[in-house]
Design a protein around this motif. Structure first.
Motif, PDB file in Angstrom:
ATOM      1  N   THR A  60      44.601  38.971  37.580  1.00  0.00           N
ATOM      2  CA  THR A  60      43.278  39.192  38.160  1.00  0.00           C
ATOM      3  C   THR A  60      42.612  37.891  38.603  1.00  0.00           C
ATOM      4  OG1 THR A  60      43.113  41.005  36.592  1.00  0.00           O
ATOM      5  CG2 THR A  60      41.143  40.474  37.835  1.00  0.00           C
TER       6      THR A  60
ATOM      7  N   ASP B 282      45.577  46.698  43.186  1.00  0.00           N
ATOM      8  CA  ASP B 282      45.973  46.474  41.800  1.00  0.00           C
ATOM      9  C   ASP B 282      46.883  47.602  41.331  1.00  0.00           C
ATOM     10  OD1 ASP B 282      46.129  45.236  39.391  1.00  0.00           O
ATOM     11  OD2 ASP B 282      44.201  45.934  38.640  1.00  0.00           O
ATOM     12  N   GLU B 283      47.890  47.233  40.557  1.00  0.00           N
ATOM     13  CA  GLU B 283      48.797  48.224  39.955  1.00  0.00           C
ATOM     14  C   GLU B 283      49.432  49.116  41.015  1.00  0.00           C
ATOM     15  OE1 GLU B 283      49.406  47.343  37.189  1.00  0.00           O
ATOM     16  OE2 GLU B 283      47.616  46.440  36.354  1.00  0.00           O
TER      17      GLU B 283
ATOM     18  N   GLY C 155      45.128  47.815  32.903  1.00  0.00           N
ATOM     19  CA  GLY C 155      44.039  46.877  33.154  1.00  0.00           C
ATOM     20  C   GLY C 155      42.935  46.781  32.136  1.00  0.00           C
TER      21      GLY C 155
HETATM   22 MG    MG Z   1      45.384  43.745  35.628  1.00  0.00          MG
END
Ligand code: MG
Ligand code: ADP
Length: 756
Positions: A323, A432-433, A611
């Motif tokens: 991040t 993200d992801e 996360g």
């Molecule tokens: Mg993360």
């Protein structure tokens, strides 16, 4: 377009056969059937040991008739012919080339029953050999087949019509993926007919001649013939090698072309400024970046400063600190006058990112009211959250801020993809992801910028090289391989309730110890309520073997909360449920309560999978852990042990020891190496699940290529594809390759062609 390949099947094999093929295999074109490849080959000399036949599966086997008898049925009209076959061939005194030696072993026998089987009665005489195809059943310990399709195998060297018996016996029999109604040899016969009527020399060859020469490939016409009608094992091996490479080249060329197209696009260069937000952020960073974070940071900084779009995949273990890397890239873009969007897979995660990014920006995060005057450095950025379930007014405001450019960082879920969302100057998209977002979604977001934006995709699931080359073949890859210092190890235990029911109570006593020590606990359940089918996250298939077992009641969030409220060892512990069906405000409030350590124990579904970052949480209890996939479990346990405190993860299962689904759990207990686990995971999954719909935009599945097995083929094809596309980006000099790519990307187009 190739006239021969795109021809409707009936034009080559006749209306009747074409109708059968379409009905059972869904294939309508010459191309489709030609590329319907045998799953494996049997040699005629080889007898399938009956004792090894799998139950309840469609099988094809060769066997010899030991005896046959026909009787009249008692209850209704008709006859039953029982044929006993055996895979013992020794007593027949026949010469078998390449055959298995069954002497000294008890031969397996199989009882085959035919109702009103006139053909069986007259053809399946003692001593004859035949191919049978059907589903194996077991009745009172005796293996059986009922009304299978069969075909006599004419390989008896003493009665054969002049064929060289050695050669005949060596001829492999292709075994096609068959259905109960359309057995393998019928497919084989139809394809043989097709090969006779087809002008094989007119078939296009997407593989350039130089490559074929280098690899010593068979000509394409020969390869198609030999993969379907091989005369030796060497034939089909060579044919398969050639057609497999062919497949890899088409796939890799499609990806190389996409990379070339992306690279040829013009993006806005976002050069670092030296005295902006990024510099201020770096000056206040409470930790030192790991070497990996710095190195990747430099790569990103350089690519963002170029006027072609960055397209990069950032892999890194859970907790490796992706991040902050992404945030630094965003700040560079904002310093250069652009906006950045961060796309998260769930609302909980989007909200978490929103909070933690504002927190780590501190005074640099303007809240809009201060209008960019916050912070000692005089610079600030507005961070805005935009999710689908926000109240209308708030959402409208967020959309306004995105469109007007007031918001510098926009964090959201797939709501960001909505038609009504626009940006003032979107310079960077961070996804993200990644495992939840496909190519289509990436493209939808890209379309929101005036010029192609820079793209950073992050994934915590380590991706084997070949999968990276196929699924993410349009992206360059960076990896964060070390975890930040001070990360404590996670210990994982398997808690088998089947062998030790008393452990159920022990789990909660253990949770209490953790809470008494000031720590917090996650409890994860596979379901929300007692009456639903589970809460597998969208895009995440239930792991293999997860459905339809024993019908036992699975742990659900509501039932577990109820149970824990009455659990003596947890008396007085503040606990709360969290799941996807709650109101967004409640979810946010619960998460905030847990983050602030007011809630000590959180009972949730997999909404916390990715996360979520609460440093004080040290114990995770995963109930009915067998219901989750390997990657999911690995992701889940990455939520504990984050704040320098050692983490513990308990995988609780009610499955008996030795149950196949416990393999996954044992794998997760055995290692914390995400790479090893993802390999293991892929092995247990089916190929289609690996590639899914994200496969370079195409919907077709791979035929001969196995992503995990054929790494070298993929790597060679990738290099060749890069070379071909590099020298001829429009593939003007490679029309047959261009056609093949088109077909691969748009398989359904074929269906509309020439049908009469
Ligand atoms: Mg993360
Ligand atoms: P992930 O790669 O799983 O997304 P995060 O970015 O959430 O990991 O980082 C996990 C935690 O590690 C966060 O609390 C973050 O602040 C912290 N962190 C990141 N980089 C470092 C570093 N270099 N040193 C110490 N802590 C770090």
């Amino acid at each position: 377009m190739n006239a021969e390949l795109d021809l409707a099947l009936e034009r080559r094999i006749g209306k009747r056969s074409a109708a059968v093929i379409e009905k059972h295999l869904g294939i309508t074109t010459v191309d489709g059937l030609l590329n319907y490849f045998p799953r494996r080959y049997m040699s005629r000399g080889e007898l399938t040991p009956i004792s090894e036949l799998p139950l309840d599966e469609d099988v094809t086997l060769i066997a010899r008739v030991l005896s046959s008898s026909t009787r009249t049925m008692q209850a209704r009209r008709g006859t039953i012919t029982d044929v006993i076959v055996s895979d013992d061939d020794g007593q027949q005194g026949l010469r078998l080339v390449g055959g298995r030696d069954f002497r000294g072993k008890v031969p397996g026998t199989l009882k085959i029953s035919f109702f009103n089987g006139y053909k069986a009665k007259t053809e399946l005489l003692q001593g004859r050999r035949a191919l049978f195809s059907g589903k194996v059943t077991s009745f009172k310990g005796q293996l059986g087949l009922t009304n299978p399709d069969f075909q006599l195998v004419d390989d008896d060297p003493f009665t054969d019509s002049g064929q060289d018996p050695e050669k005949l016996a060596a001829m492999p029999i292709p075994v096609y993926p068959a259905t109960a109604k359309l057995p393998s040899w019928k497919i084989q016969k139809t394809i043989a007919t097709l090969l006779e009527t087809l002008d094989l020399d007119a078939l296009p060859d997407p593989v350039p001649t130089e490559v074929s020469a280098r690899e010593g490939f068979l000509p394409v016409s020969r390869a198609y013939r030999l993969i379907h009608v091989p005369e030796s094992a060497d034939d089909w091996r060579r044919a398969r090698d050639r057609l497999r490479y062919h497949e890899a080249l088409v796939l890799q060329s499609a990806l190389a072309r996409r990379r070339a197209q992306l690279a040829a696009e013009e993006a806005t260069a976002r050069r670092p400024v030296g005295d902006g937000l990024l510099a201020a952020f770096d000056a206040n960073l409470p930790f030192t970046l790991t070497a990996g974070q710095s190195a990747v940071g430099q790569t990103l900084a350089a690519e963002l400063a170029r006027d072609t779009p960055m397209n990069r995949l950032l892999q890194g273990e859970v907790g490796s600190g992706k991040t902050v890397v992404a945030l630094r890239a965003m700040l560079q873009v904002i310093d250069a006058g652009g906006q950045a969007a961060l796309l998260a897979p769930t609302e909980v995660l989007a909200a978490q990112h929103f909070d933690s990014i504002r927190r780590s920006l501190g005074a640099l995060s303007g809240d809009g009211l201060l209008g960019g005057l916050a912070g000692g450095s005089g610079v600030s950025v507005q961070v805005t959250l935009l999710t689908g379930s926000m109240p209308t007014a708030a959402r409208r405001q967020a959309m306004l801020d995105a469109a007007s450019g007031t918001a510098g960082i926009i964090i959201g879920t797939h709501a960001l993809l909505g038609d009504n969302v626009s940006f003032y100057d979107l310079g960077l998209i961070v996804v993200d992801e990644q495992h939840r977002f496909g190519v289509e979604q990436r493209d939808a977001l890209r379309a929101k910028a005036r010029k192609p934006p820079h793209l950073l995709v992050m994934t915590a699931t380590p991706i084997p090289r070949t999968v990276a080359m196929t699924v993410f073949g349009d992206l360059e890859t960076s990896t964060l391989s070390e975890l930040p210092k001070g990360r404590a190890p996670i210990t994982t235990h398997l808690v088998g309730l089947a062998e030790n029911p008393a452990w159920a109570a022990r789990i909660w006593a253990r949770a209490r110890e953790e809470i008494d020590a000031g720590r917090q606990v996650y409890v994860v359940c596979p379901k929300i309520g007692t009456d639903d089918d589970g809460d597998f996250s969208p895009g995440e298939a239930a792991p293999p073997g997860a459905e339809g077992e024993e019908g036992r009641e699975l742990a659900s969030v509501t039932a577990v909360v109820e149970h824990l409220l009455a659990e003596p060892s947890l008396a007085g512990v503040p606990l709360a449920p969290l799941h996807g069906r709650q109101e967004p405000e409640l979810k946010t409030e619960t998460m905030a309560g847990f983050t602030a350590n007011r809630i000590k124990l959180l009972v949730s579904t997999t909404v916390i999978e990715v996360g979520v970052d609460v440093h004080n949480a040290t114990l995770m209890v995963i109930l009915d852990a067998d219901r989750f996939g390997i990657s999911q479990l690995h992701q889940l346990r990455g939520r504990v042990g984050r704040g320098g405190l050692p983490g513990t993860c308990l995988l609780v299962t009610a499955l008996e020891p030795g149950h196949p689904s416990r393999r996954r759990l044992e794998a997760v207990v055995a290692t914390t190496d995400g790479f090893v686990l993802s390999q293991e995971d892929l092995k247990l999954r089916r190929e289609g699940d690996i590639l899914g719909a994200s496969q370079s935009g195409g919907r077709s599945t791979l035929k001969l290529l196995r992503v995990l097995e054929h790494e070298d083929v993929i790597a060679r094809a990738r290099e060749d594809a890069q070379h071909i596309v590099g020298g001829d980006p429009l593939l003007a000099g490679h029309p047959e390759l261009a056609d093949a790519i088109e077909k691969y990307l748009n398989p359904e187009k074929e269906a509309f062609l020439e049908r009469g």
